[in-house]
Design a protein around this motif. Sequence first.
Motif, PDB file in Angstrom:
ATOM      1  N   THR A  33       0.973  -1.041   0.203  1.00 33.19           N
ATOM      2  CA  THR A  33       0.382  -0.192   0.370  1.00 33.19           C
ATOM      3  C   THR A  33       0.764   0.993  -0.118  1.00 33.19           C
ATOM      4  OG1 THR A  33      -2.029  -1.238   1.017  1.00 33.19           O
ATOM      5  CG2 THR A  33      -1.963   1.224   1.002  1.00 33.19           C
ATOM      6  N   LYS A  34       1.623   1.181   0.372  1.00 34.07           N
ATOM      7  CA  LYS A  34       3.007   1.858   0.595  1.00 34.07           C
ATOM      8  C   LYS A  34       3.556   2.426   0.007  1.00 34.07           C
ATOM      9  CE  LYS A  34       5.408   2.996   4.046  1.00 34.07           C
ATOM     10  NZ  LYS A  34       6.390   3.085   5.703  1.00 34.07           N
ATOM     11  N   HIS A  37       0.915   3.496  -2.869  1.00 31.90           N
ATOM     12  CA  HIS A  37       0.597   5.550  -3.068  1.00 31.90           C
ATOM     13  C   HIS A  37       1.849   6.274  -2.714  1.00 31.90           C
ATOM     14  CE1 HIS A  37      -3.390   4.260  -2.880  1.00 31.90           C
ATOM     15  NE2 HIS A  37      -3.188   3.630  -1.357  1.00 31.90           N
ATOM     16  N   SER A  38       2.921   5.541  -2.753  1.00 28.63           N
ATOM     17  CA  SER A  38       4.470   6.471  -3.300  1.00 28.63           C
ATOM     18  C   SER A  38       4.097   7.765  -4.274  1.00 28.63           C
ATOM     19  CB  SER A  38       5.015   5.911  -3.077  1.00 28.63           C
ATOM     20  OG  SER A  38       5.207   5.271  -4.253  1.00 28.63           O
TER      21      SER A  38
END
Length: 145
Positions: A33-34, A37-38
């Motif tokens: 997820t990180k 969305h980076s």
Amino acid sequence: MKIHPGDPLPGIPGSVPKAKDGSRSPAFGEVFTKTLHSRPEQVSSIVPAAPIRPPIATSFAGHLYGTTERALDAMERYQRLLGSAGVDLSTVEPAVQELENEIAALEPLMDGVPADDPVLPITRQTLRTAAREIARFYRGDYGDV
């Protein structure tokens, strides 16, 4: 039973990953997820793959390669027989027939292979050479071999 990220594997002690400092490593879902969305400039670009030939062309090419190799092998056997001392035409004729069969198998395969295939020039030369040798044999150029 529902499986959650970070669940330990049953029967395996210490199966929950630990970071170097001893704390629990982030679960895959968190990292994914990180990363998702980076910012785009932080994500490496994907290199496009080289184009792949369609399976039909590869299949025809594979048959063409194998049949060309068999034709070349038949020509080598024919050449060895012609070069052998004391061999008569009745001994050479089966090799000529084998060569004829291989050449007959090659011709229809050439239509299904792309024009830029690297084996096509070799196949064409093999066909020409074999056709000449077959004609010479039946014409009697080798007399009593």
